[in-house]
Design a protein around this motif. Structure first.
Motif, PDB file in Angstrom:
ATOM      1  N   THR A   1     160.807 141.094  84.717  1.00 26.80           N
ATOM      2  CA  THR A   1     162.024 141.031  84.321  1.00 26.80           C
ATOM      3  C   THR A   1     162.736 139.614  84.409  1.00 26.80           C
ATOM      4  O   THR A   1     162.702 139.256  85.660  1.00 26.80           O
ATOM      5  CB  THR A   1     162.808 142.186  84.782  1.00 26.80           C
ATOM      6  N   VAL A   2     163.156 139.079  83.303  1.00 20.80           N
ATOM      7  CA  VAL A   2     163.764 137.731  83.414  1.00 20.80           C
ATOM      8  C   VAL A   2     165.363 138.034  82.932  1.00 20.80           C
ATOM      9  O   VAL A   2     165.741 138.557  81.717  1.00 20.80           O
ATOM     10  CB  VAL A   2     163.083 136.719  82.343  1.00 20.80           C
TER      11      VAL A   2
ATOM     12  N   LEU B   1     161.624 130.458  75.429  1.00 23.82           N
ATOM     13  CA  LEU B   1     160.998 130.921  76.670  1.00 23.82           C
ATOM     14  C   LEU B   1     160.347 132.180  76.448  1.00 23.82           C
ATOM     15  O   LEU B   1     159.141 132.481  76.998  1.00 23.82           O
ATOM     16  CB  LEU B   1     162.071 130.979  77.671  1.00 23.82           C
ATOM     17  N   PHE B   2     161.127 133.218  75.924  1.00 22.63           N
ATOM     18  CA  PHE B   2     160.332 134.704  75.690  1.00 22.63           C
ATOM     19  C   PHE B   2     159.259 134.453  74.980  1.00 22.63           C
ATOM     20  O   PHE B   2     158.103 135.389  75.277  1.00 22.63           O
ATOM     21  CB  PHE B   2     161.494 135.322  74.876  1.00 22.63           C
ATOM     22  N   GLY B   3     158.985 133.661  74.045  1.00 23.61           N
ATOM     23  CA  GLY B   3     157.690 133.526  73.411  1.00 23.61           C
ATOM     24  C   GLY B   3     156.874 132.979  74.161  1.00 23.61           C
ATOM     25  O   GLY B   3     155.470 133.207  73.868  1.00 23.61           O
TER      26      GLY B   3
ATOM     27  N   SER C   1     159.836 141.554  80.062  1.00 25.59           N
ATOM     28  CA  SER C   1     161.071 141.693  79.284  1.00 25.59           C
ATOM     29  C   SER C   1     161.931 140.791  79.786  1.00 25.59           C
ATOM     30  O   SER C   1     162.063 140.013  80.854  1.00 25.59           O
ATOM     31  CB  SER C   1     161.599 143.108  79.650  1.00 25.59           C
ATOM     32  N   MET C   2     163.164 140.510  78.807  1.00 25.40           N
ATOM     33  CA  MET C   2     164.195 139.525  78.877  1.00 25.40           C
ATOM     34  C   MET C   2     165.355 140.095  78.612  1.00 25.40           C
ATOM     35  O   MET C   2     165.502 140.891  77.784  1.00 25.40           O
ATOM     36  CB  MET C   2     164.080 138.222  78.246  1.00 25.40           C
ATOM     37  N   LEU C   3     166.520 140.036  79.691  1.00 23.51           N
ATOM     38  CA  LEU C   3     167.787 140.340  79.361  1.00 23.51           C
ATOM     39  C   LEU C   3     168.683 139.150  79.168  1.00 23.51           C
ATOM     40  O   LEU C   3     168.933 138.267  79.839  1.00 23.51           O
ATOM     41  CB  LEU C   3     168.455 141.180  80.444  1.00 23.51           C
TER      42      LEU C   3
END
Length: 179
Positions: free
Chosen positions: A51-52, A66-68, A75-77
């Protein structure tokens, strides 16, 4: 019980600290603070965090980019003003409009952590010691031959496996036999 860990990464040190205080103060998780996308990638690959929590962009790249680069299990919030959130079309990134309430932030982080626990057994298959050795040897070959980092070599094997529908250990064996 071991407390979950999340990564908190914002361009502003003040935002990092505020989010960290809310998450740790509520007892949801302990936080590892990062100040760049490169640092987030290093921490995710070394500690296998899932989790980020971040802003729209970091000093070295946008959160969407970054998520890619993160593993599929991560997962990213994203916390940002609504105008910025609308600039990110990626539906796989969870978004909260700021300013955000403590309860919305903690509830969102709890939900992401619960999802990661449930998905963990499907995303992270258990490998035998022998399979792990084969994968590590293939990563070493990729790193040596193509100058990849460990994370890049892992991602390469992961992507090739997913694209071909093969298990990662099968793809690693192909790399080793094609030396």
């Amino acid at each position: 019980m071991i407390m979950d860990q999340v990564i908190v990464a914002f361009e502003s040190a003040k935002n990092c600290e505020r989010v960290r205080e809310i998450i740790e103060g509520s007892g949801v998780a302990s936080c590892i603070v990062c100040h760049s996308a490169a640092e987030v990638k290093r921490v995710v690959s070394k500690q296998r965090l899932t989790t980020v929590i971040c802003g729209f962009k970091l000093p070295d790249e946008t959160a969407e980019n970054l998520f890619g680069d993160l593993p599929p299990s991560c997962s990213m919030l994203m916390l940002a003003v609504q105008d910025l959130l609308e600039l990110c079309p990626n539906d796989e990134i969870f978004k909260l409009s700021s300013p955000v309430s403590r309860s919305d932030l903690t509830a969102s982080v709890r939900m992401l952590l619960q999802m990661s626990h449930r998905l963990e057994k499907y995303i992270r298959p258990q490998r035998s010691e022998q399979e792990t050795t084969v994968i590590n040897e293939a990563k070493a070959v990729l790193m040596d031959r193509y100058g990849m980092t460990e994370a890049q070599a892992h991602r390469f094997l992961q992507k090739k496996s997913m694209d071909s529908g093969a298990k990662m250990v099968q793809t690693a064996r192909l790399v080793l036999t094609s030396q």
